[in-house]
Motif scaffolding. Structure first.
Motif, PDB file in Angstrom:
ATOM      1  N   SER A  47       0.825  -1.201   0.000  1.00  0.00           N
ATOM      2  CA  SER A  47       0.000   0.000   0.000  1.00  0.00           C
ATOM      3  C   SER A  47       0.861   1.253   0.000  1.00  0.00           C
ATOM      4  N   LEU A  51       0.605   3.882  -3.219  1.00  0.00           N
ATOM      5  CA  LEU A  51      -0.004   5.201  -3.055  1.00  0.00           C
ATOM      6  C   LEU A  51       1.031   6.269  -3.385  1.00  0.00           C
ATOM      7  N   SER A  55      -1.838   9.259  -6.378  1.00  0.00           N
ATOM      8  CA  SER A  55      -2.903   9.008  -5.410  1.00  0.00           C
ATOM      9  C   SER A  55      -2.983  10.105  -4.363  1.00  0.00           C
ATOM     10  N   VAL A  59      -5.360  12.437  -7.401  1.00  0.00           N
ATOM     11  CA  VAL A  59      -6.778  12.096  -7.462  1.00  0.00           C
ATOM     12  C   VAL A  59      -7.645  13.290  -7.073  1.00  0.00           C
ATOM     13  N   LEU A  71     -13.459  10.065  -9.979  1.00  0.00           N
ATOM     14  CA  LEU A  71     -13.421   9.068  -8.903  1.00  0.00           C
ATOM     15  C   LEU A  71     -13.330   7.647  -9.450  1.00  0.00           C
ATOM     16  N   TYR A  73     -10.900   6.723 -11.147  1.00  0.00           N
ATOM     17  CA  TYR A  73      -9.477   6.390 -11.003  1.00  0.00           C
ATOM     18  C   TYR A  73      -9.206   5.555  -9.748  1.00  0.00           C
ATOM     19  N   PRO A  74      -9.595   6.023  -8.542  1.00  0.00           N
ATOM     20  CA  PRO A  74      -9.357   5.172  -7.363  1.00  0.00           C
ATOM     21  C   PRO A  74     -10.136   3.865  -7.408  1.00  0.00           C
ATOM     22  N   THR A  78      -8.039   0.358  -6.955  1.00  0.00           N
ATOM     23  CA  THR A  78      -8.354  -0.631  -5.926  1.00  0.00           C
ATOM     24  C   THR A  78      -8.856  -1.935  -6.531  1.00  0.00           C
ATOM     25  N   LEU A 341      -6.161   0.075   1.018  1.00  0.00           N
ATOM     26  CA  LEU A 341      -6.359   1.055  -0.048  1.00  0.00           C
ATOM     27  C   LEU A 341      -7.771   1.633  -0.011  1.00  0.00           C
ATOM     28  N   TYR A 345      -8.541   5.684   0.106  1.00  0.00           N
ATOM     29  CA  TYR A 345      -9.192   6.383  -1.006  1.00  0.00           C
ATOM     30  C   TYR A 345     -10.524   7.029  -0.623  1.00  0.00           C
ATOM     31  N   PRO A 348      -9.400  11.282  -0.736  1.00  0.00           N
ATOM     32  CA  PRO A 348      -9.302  12.166  -1.904  1.00  0.00           C
ATOM     33  C   PRO A 348     -10.630  12.782  -2.310  1.00  0.00           C
TER      34      PRO A 348
END
Length: 555
Positions: A47, A51, A55, A59, A71, A73-74, A78, A341, A345, A348
């Motif tokens: 992790s 990140l 990240s 983000v 959003l 993207y995360p 994950t 993760l 997340y 962000p």
């Protein structure tokens, strides 16, 4: 205060890394920490290195720039670990290889394929590592005013020395520590900012403000050359000189500071950014990426394919599963990583929403990736803002260092273990040499788009190593020639499309597919691998190899 926080972080990083010196005796110690890393420690380290700047800073900046569709993207970042848990973790560990190219040779018996895989590792590593060092230099310049080269040199030196001292064991300790630090430094200020600015956020989000007029005197620091279209006559201060602007097109040069008076109309963006959604506007709230393009659904799918499947193909992440004691430990590492993760997340989103309300001018200056370290000064002032900015800067530097350590380790392994096999001494020297080579590249690429460069690394990984791993681990019929042809196709199509897109600068669906080619390059690589493999005889030992990959670990 900010410089002191960064210096302290760098010293702690090197000291923690020195813990691995005593245990460094063999190549296995350097590359996979003797395969004795527990699942919890390993997951924290995974992790930590995953990140990255994209990240920690990117983000939230993408949410400001592209709207809530960013959003995805995360989600992709994950989701990639869920696929890795299901398809890659345990059988990959059972190969006994020390690197991804080593897996290719062990599975398919081709030395030339191993060398080509090492070249691909270098390509992905450079695409991912250089933006980390660039972002470190840019951030330190922003918050402390030191020259850009200082942050670049310090970051490159820190990761090179740490890795040369302790190898994977040092990287594991540092990355696990830095994940805990990043989560603490990311979550704490986010909660504090949300509590302090919550009433304003709720009021503004109830009636989302179009970014049409400056509410106060606002300096805009342009990081890149930017085309603007002024809609109303106004007088701005350009680098301290009052300058009247007539309605029409104007150009703001990189590093200029334009100060707009309160009440002035916000210029419209020209060029290739004209189609981006305005912060707080109707398009900003749409749940897909690229809402100004002809095919937002295609853009969203392409990003998801690149991020989810690219995660499966990142060499510095895959090698982490070789540090587990067995396949079961690798699966547990992947499962715990998903939880870690997922927790990270959540935040962000908070920073992105706050940035949309409190720092919309960063959208105009193309500096949205600095929103997180800018926000404390917009909510409060004095000592509290300075402390929060210092903490967030330290967290961002932890992100750069942790990811850079993993990438540098993968680069060193590819060069000194796969391309030019040698011993421990060569690995250590290669780590130092690679970090020294990255510094001038980062100095030359100060204007690089960090988010775009990192996404390109995911695209190349999804187009090359993802097909190799999925088919190599789950299809007996894959041959060395098929794998070679598929990887060449994936590398050429992904890199070629992105280079062509940057050269032509096209808009619409075609421009999107060139900038984000994973939707085409990944299926193409799979098809070529399968088709060429069907035309070749499968070695007799392939079935025994597949059985070894999928037999349950002994109790």
């Amino acid at each position: 205060m900010t410089v002191a926080a960064v210096v302290t972080l760098l010293l702690v990083t090197v000291l923690i890394g020195a813990r691995g010196v005593a245990a460094m005796r063999t190549t296995s110690d350097f590359l996979v920490a003797s395969r004795r890393t527990s699942p919890m420690l390993n997951a924290a380290a995974v992790s930590g290195e995953y990140l990255s700047a994209a990240s920690f800073l990117g983000v939230a900046g993408l949410v400001i720039k592209e709207g809530t569709g960013a959003l995805w993207y995360p989600v992709g970042f994950t989701a990639g670990y869920l696929l890795m848990l299901a398809l890659v973790a345990a059988p990959m560990r059972r190969t006994g290889a020390l690197t991804v190219p080593g897996f290719a040779e062990a599975r398919l018996g081709s030395r030339s394929l191993r060398r080509f895989c090492a070249v691909v590792v270098v390509v992905i590593g450079v695409l991912y590592l250089v933006p980390q060092i660039v972002a470190a230099g840019q951030l330190l310049t922003l918050v402390s005013g030191v020259d850009y080269w200082v942050g670049v040199v310090v970051s490159g030196l820190a990761v090179g020395v740490t890795l040369a001292l302790g190898g994977m064991r040092a990287a594991t300790y540092v990355q696990a520590f830095q994940f805990a630090l990043k989560l603490l430094l990311f979550a704490g200020p986010a909660i504090w900012l949300l509590l302090l600015a919550g009433p304003q956020l709720r009021a503004d989000m109830a009636a989302p403000p179009e970014f049409t007029h400056f509410t106060q005197q606002t300096p805009v620091d342009f990081r890149l050359d930017t085309d603007l279209v002024v809609t109303e006559p106004t007088t701005v201060t350009v680098d301290g000189v009052p300058t009247p602007l007539a309605p029409g097109p104007h150009e703001a040069l990189a590093d200029q500071v334009w100060t707009f008076p309160a009440g002035a109309a916000v210029p419209e963006l020209g060029g290739d950014r004209a189609s981006l959604p305005v912060p707080g506007g109707e398009d900003w709230a749409l749940p897909l990426l690229g809402t100004g393009d002809a095919a937002p659904l295609l853009a969203t799918w392409s990003v998801l394919v690149a991020t989810a499947l690219g995660t499966m193909g990142l060499p510095h992440i895959i090698v982490r599963f070789h540090t587990s004691p067995d396949g079961r430990g690798a699966r547990r590492t992947a499962a715990i990583t998903v939880a870690m993760l997922g927790a990270f997340y959540l935040f962000p989103i908070v920073y992105g929403l706050l940035g949309t309300v409190l720092t919309p001018e960063l959208y105009l200056s193309q500096g949205t990736d600095t929103a997180i370290v800018t926000l404390p000064g917009r909510v409060t002032d004095g000592g509290t803002a300075a402390v929060l900015t210092a903490l967030l800067t330290a967290g961002a530097f932890a992100a750069f260092l942790a990811t850079s350590l993993g990438l540098l380790l993968a680069l060193s392994g590819a060069l000194a273990h796969d391309l030019m096999p040698s011993g421990l001494r060569r690995l250590r020297l290669t780590a130092l040499a690679a970090s020294a080579a990255v510094v001038p590249a980062a100095l030359l690429m100060v204007r690089i788009d960090v988010s775009a460069a990192v996404t390109s690394a995911f695209t190349v990984a999804a187009s090359t190593f993802c097909p190799l791993l999925v088919l190599g681990l789950w299809w007996k019929g894959l041959t060395a020639r098929g794998a070679y042809a598929g990887m060449v196709t994936g590398l050429a199509s992904s890199v070629g499309a992105m280079a062509l897109g940057a050269l032509l600068g096209l808009d619409g669906t075609v421009g999107m597919l060139l900038a984000q080619p994973a939707l085409l390059s990944v299926p193409l690589a799979f098809v070529v691998m399968i088709t060429i493999s069907w035309t070749n005889a499968v070695p007799a030992w392939a079935e025994d190899t597949m059985l070894r990959l999928h037999l349950a670990d002994r109790e």
